[in-house]
Design a protein around this motif. Structure first.
Motif, PDB file in Angstrom:
ATOM      1  N   THR A 281       0.790  -1.223   0.000  1.00 35.70           N
ATOM      2  CA  THR A 281       0.000   0.000   0.000  1.00 35.70           C
ATOM      3  C   THR A 281       0.821   1.271   0.000  1.00 35.70           C
ATOM      4  O   THR A 281       0.286   2.335  -0.222  1.00 35.70           O
ATOM      5  CB  THR A 281      -0.898   0.068   1.242  1.00 35.70           C
ATOM      6  N   GLY A 282       2.073   1.225   0.270  1.00 35.68           N
ATOM      7  CA  GLY A 282       2.813   2.473   0.417  1.00 35.68           C
ATOM      8  C   GLY A 282       3.834   2.667  -0.695  1.00 35.68           C
ATOM      9  O   GLY A 282       4.067   1.785  -1.505  1.00 35.68           O
ATOM     10  N   ILE A 283       4.376   3.866  -0.740  1.00 33.06           N
ATOM     11  CA  ILE A 283       5.444   4.161  -1.687  1.00 33.06           C
ATOM     12  C   ILE A 283       6.669   4.660  -0.931  1.00 33.06           C
ATOM     13  O   ILE A 283       7.790   4.350  -1.256  1.00 33.06           O
ATOM     14  CB  ILE A 283       5.031   5.274  -2.666  1.00 33.06           C
ATOM     15  N   CYS A 284       6.444   5.469   0.076  1.00 35.37           N
ATOM     16  CA  CYS A 284       7.499   5.974   0.943  1.00 35.37           C
ATOM     17  C   CYS A 284       8.531   6.816   0.228  1.00 35.37           C
ATOM     18  O   CYS A 284       9.668   6.892   0.633  1.00 35.37           O
ATOM     19  CB  CYS A 284       8.243   4.815   1.635  1.00 35.37           C
TER      20      CYS A 284
END
Lengths: 553, 456
Positions: A194-197
């Motif tokens: 779910t993330g990209i960071c």
């Protein structure tokens, strides 16, 4: 919407000669304000390939009087309650400052919150209603009760099931949980998480973003596009990159907060023109070019016009052909925010540009969001390659803000492919057609019943005017009792006398659902005396084979 | 009675004067009263605007993005090459955690993807309420509020409280989101030198003398200090205990931006307040984004209800924007669960940071900027070549050398013209819990080699 005492004829004329003239020119409008506007409409008739009908009927005078009376009573009682609270006669329910910080400068001025404390608080239960299912054509609401007149809420634990949803921006019905529809999204979620960071310019550009951007460019018929993680932020972070000091922004009166924030953050000079009023815009353009910047008289570096495709509180559609001709004549640039209109209008869902039969090259900056018609989140800006390259390097979002998350990107990709027909079905086109049918049916029936509806006949955003503050709460609560969820809006999002209920028609609504809603509205309209319109069609059935042949002088 | 002659003459002159004034043209200061309509048309014809956007040179570094294929996890595929990821802020390694993904999948099945509305209009889901409760409980504050985008969190929170006429004291090295929030608030901004409490006290004293001149105005002027827990641009922390002392001495409120320190500092990851052992109620507002440690999207603000509740009606990014997609909220809840269940990861992360901090000392040509326990460091050139462009090119060669050998790094990116205090060009090194000791050592030795070959 100007002053209630303006000339507003209460009767309906049938000028058959005028009808013919207007039919030839192809544009006419029903409007209670000025006649000059209509004349302009005739002369520019050749710009519009199809009829452009908007309604902004004014209510009778007694309604405005009663509205002000209502607010007056509320205000008087507000002062009374504040007085009682200050003197300890009534319990104070609002949170207070810490003991240790009592001698700090107060964080809020008392009068700033007067409206919130005394007027908004009374009907607060009609907003922020929590739901616990997908926001499709029907949803489940969590039952909320208050023991202390809306100061605090508590959940009973029950859910109200299958409430018809007339409030969510689900125009094409892509907010769904059908397993087949979400198959690719599920796969991408498993693959990417779910993330990209990271930000776009550092390590945050994924192959998914490249795929999405190419698809968006193809969908809109432009050279290139760039996507961003939040629709609001797309405006507030890119307008400052495009214009700066020494530029002029001409913005519509009723533009969304994100456009206003972006314009303010850019540092350019902002001038406002009246809502959808082309004479006002032309006057501002001429003045700007002739007289230059204030005081120094230098020429403006560039002039940019900010408009929206569909205005979410009015339901009106921008007059794109006239704006494009003005922009060409005066060499200005056009920034079109299609948050509500992309996917919702146009024969294949390509937005207002297609709706008016124009080419995407006519608009310099095409901006839109994916939250409404695509059931996802985020925004895009599309246009020529130079523009998008510049934004890749200079947009605030590309450098400092996280990029869009991959499952959301996949949802947009699959919705867009469905709309374009690339998934092998005609489902996308069917959805767009169904939305058009639902919109026209809903608006026609509401007109027949005698409600005052604002906006263009083709816009899926339908504001129904309530006017009086007391009716806002009553309307929303009674509709919920009938298992229909509506959105009501009052001051300060709308002018103080024009509180309204806003319906968002969706392609996923079936005829039965719409009929249920319409019957409920009929009943409630009679009960609350909401049928203010003087042009109720049901009284003259034989003269109205088509909705278009109404004229008013 | 006959009026004297001079009366009649005077009155006659006055009447003639009035008639003259009535018929003379009015004098407007603004308009060029002499422009004919032909001249106006000519002006309109002649005016040429600038092009909408200036052209961008093709070799601009930002046009040649690194494209990542697949998820940006510990082993990342950049431009087709597999590398170890030292560039994404995935501090706790939760980006590809199975439990987080399963929670998101369950939420996807139940809610779909988007929320199709802002919080006020049926965009509030039970997962949002749950996430807000969990965050408030985790941070041990009364209430929390969620935004759907990390940048918009602090950029909407500051203008909700600080308006025109209020005073904000902000650190020079604060991040761009804070700067935009301050710009939107139209307040008076006073910058103090980075982490320099003496400079801040000087500014506060100056403000105090101003106040004594105009006590009525001072009574309604709100004052705020905006600082970050762990600064993104310099990698060090703010001296919070001294700030608290200054707060009570000069009656200023503190807004703390904890995007990088949430989930990193403190025994249980509660941020810099836990790190210093300060009572969290002393900080008026804590704002953080969930895009770093929690590996989700969005941001939150937490604090006392008195403060946070105000944002529900005046936070622009909250009221006028669609809410966070439920699958991201569910992922954040699960990430919080993991953080609560494994409090020892914070110690492990700190240990790794100290290890690499030590290993990177002594590289010729590059200096390490950042605290020893900070998971994001900057490597700046010891001696600048004089022009920023050349510095950036040199650092790019170091980064390319490392990328070719399997360590993914990136330069810290800024908008040169927009930043108030532009930091020097640097390489960003990010440490995550998933990196093994060998990988840390490999990265350190590779950077040494790269610096050797490029800078000497």
């Amino acid at each position: 919407m100007a002053n209630p005492s303006a000339v507003c004829n209460g009767h309906l004329h049938h000028h058959h000669q005028k009808q013919n003239n207007l039919l030839k020119s192809g544009i006419y409008k029903k409007n209670g304000i000025t006649k000059g506007m209509k004349k302009n409409g005739i002369s520019n008739g050749t710009l519009y390939k199809k009829t452009f009908i908007e309604h902004f009927e004014q209510a009778p005078m007694y309604v405005a009087v009663l509205t002000f009376l209502g607010f007056g009573v509320g205000t008087v009682f507000g002062y009374l309650r504040d007085f009682m609270r200050a003197w300890g006669l009534e319990k104070r329910n609002v949170a207070t400052e810490r003991e240790q910080q009592k001698d700090f400068v107060p964080l809020y001025q008392d009068f700033e919150n007067f409206y919130t404390r005394n007027l908004y608080m009374r009907i607060r239960d009609n907003w922020n209603r929590p739901i616990c299912s997908v926001p499709g054509p029907q949803f489940d609401l969590m039952e909320r009760v208050t023991d202390d007149y809306n100061w605090t809420f508590r959940f009973t634990g029950r859910t109200i099931k299958n409430v018809i949803n007339m409030g969510s921006y689900n125009y094409l019905g892509f907010a769904e949980t059908d397993v087949n529809a979400l198959k690719t999204v599920t796969i991408e979620l498993q693959k990417y998480g779910t993330g990209i960071c990271s930000t776009r310019q550092e390590m945050g550009t994924l192959d998914k973003h490249v795929e999405l951007e190419q698809l968006v460019a193809k969908f809109l018929g432009v050279e290139d596009a760039m996507v961003f993680g939040m629709g609001f932020a797309t405006n507030s972070m890119n307008i400052p990159a495009l214009v700066g000091k020494g530029c002029l922004i001409l913005s519509d009166e009723l533009n969304h907060t994100s456009l206003v924030l972006g314009a303010r953050l850019s540092g350019a000079t902002i001038r406002i023109f009246k809502h959808n009023n082309m004479q006002s815009l032309e006057k501002l353009l001429r003045e700007a070019i002739i007289y230059g910047q204030p005081r120094s008289r230098r020429a403006w570096r560039k002039i940019i016009i900010l408009v929206e495709g569909i205005y979410s509180m009015e339901g009106s559609i921008v007059r794109l052909p006239e704006i494009v001709s003005l922009k060409r004549k005066y060499k200005a640039y056009l920034y079109l925010d299609e948050a509500h209109s992309i996917g919702a209008v146009g024969a294949t869902g390509r937005g207002v540009v297609e709706y008016f039969g124009m080419s995407p090259d006519d608009v310099d900056v095409l901006m839109g969001t994916f939250t409404k018609s695509f059931g996802a989140a985020g925004g895009y800006i599309a246009g020529k390659k130079d523009l998008v390259d510049f934004l890749r390097t200079h947009s605030h979002s590309a450098v400092y803000a996280t990029s869009m998350c991959p499952p959301v990107a996949e949802q947009i990709i699959r919705a867009m492919k469905c709309l374009m027909g690339l998934d092998g079905t005609t489902q996308g086109l069917q959805r767009v057609r169904q939305l058009g049918k639902n919109t026209r049916y809903f608006r026609r029936r509401l007109h027949e019943m005698g409600f005052i509806i604002y906006g263009n006949d083709d816009s899926p955003v339908v504001p129904l005017l309530l006017y009086m503050p007391g009716k806002i709460g009553a309307f929303a609560r009674r509709m919920l009792e009938k298992n229909i969820g509506v959105v009501v809006v009052g001051f300060p999002a709308t002018p103080i006398t024009e509180s309204r209920a806003r319906f968002c028609v969706s392609a996923a609504h079936t005829r039965e659902m719409l009929d249920t809603v319409l019957n409920a509205l009929d009943e409630l309209g009679d009960f609350l005396h909401l049928k203010y319109s003087r042009y109720s069609k049901s009284s003259h059935p034989e003269l109205y084979e088509e909705t278009r042949l109404e004229l008013e002088d | 009675f006959q009026a004297p002659a001079y009366h009649l003459i005077l009155e006659g002159i006055l009447i003639l004067w009035i008639i003259r004034l009535l018929f003379s043209k009015t004098y407007k200061l603004q308009e060029r009263s002499d422009l004919t309509s032909k001249e106006k048309e000519e002006l309109i014809e002649e005016w040429q605007p600038e092009p909408l956007v200036p052209s961008v040179p093709k070799e601009h570094p930002a046009l040649n993005y690194n494209i990542v294929s697949g998820p940006p996890t510990h082993i990342i595929t950049v431009n087709g090459k597999k590398c170890i990821n030292f560039a994404s802020f995935n501090f706790l390694g939760l980006l590809d955690n199975e439990k987080v993904k399963n929670a998101a999948q369950a939420s996807l099945k139940k809610y779909g993807v988007g929320t199709c509305g802002p919080r006020g209009f049926y965009g509030t889901f039970d997962v949002h309420l749950e996430l807000e409760e969990r965050l408030a409980k985790f941070m041990r504050t009364e209430e929390a509020i969620i935004y759907s985008y990390g940048f918009a969190t602090i950029a909407s929170a500051i203008p909700a409280y600080s308006k025109r006429g209020d005073i904000v004291f902000v650190d020079e090295a604060s991040c761009f989101a804070i700067q935009k929030g301050l710009q939107a608030s139209r307040s008076n901004i006073k910058l103090f030198k980075h982490n320099d409490m003496a400079d801040l006290e000087r500014l506060l004293k100056e403000q105090e003398t101003e106040d004594q001149k105009n006590p009525r105005k001072a009574r309604v002027t709100r004052r705020f200090i905006v600082v970050e827990g762990l600064y993104m641009n310099t990698g060090d922390i703010c001296p919070l205990p001294e700030l608290i002392k200054l707060k009570y001495k000069y009656k200023v409120r503190i807004f703390l931006e904890e995007s990088l320190s949430f989930g990193v500092l403190g025994e249980h990851g509660r941020g810099i307040t836990e790190h210093f052992g300060i009572n969290i109620d002393d900080i008026d507002l804590i704002s953080a984004n969930m895009e770093n440690s929690l590996a989700s999207i969005g941001g939150f603000c937490c604090g006392r209800s008195f403060i946070i509740d105000h944002q529900r009606l005046s936070g622009q990014g909250y009221c006028f924007s669609a809410s966070l997609p439920p699958l991201l909220a569910a992922a954040a809840i699960e990430a919080l669960n993991i953080m609560e269940d494994n409090p020892d990861i914070f110690q492990i992360l700190r240990h790794k940071c100290e290890r690499i901090h030590k290993a990177l000392q002594g590289i010729s040509g590059l200096k390490v900027v950042g605290e020893s326990f900070s998971p994001t460091l900057h490597l700046q050139l010891e001696e600048s070549s004089g022009s920023r462009e050349n510095d950036v090119k040199l650092l790019k060669r170091v980064v390319d050398y490392c990328m070719n050998s399997g360590i993914a790094l990136t330069q810290a990116r800024y908008l040169d013209k927009e930043e108030k205090c532009l930091p020097a060009p640097s390489i960003r090194v990010v440490i995550t819990v998933e990196q093994t000791e060998q990988e840390l050592d490999k990265a350190a030795s590779l950077l040494k080699e790269a610096a050797q070959s490029v800078l000497n």
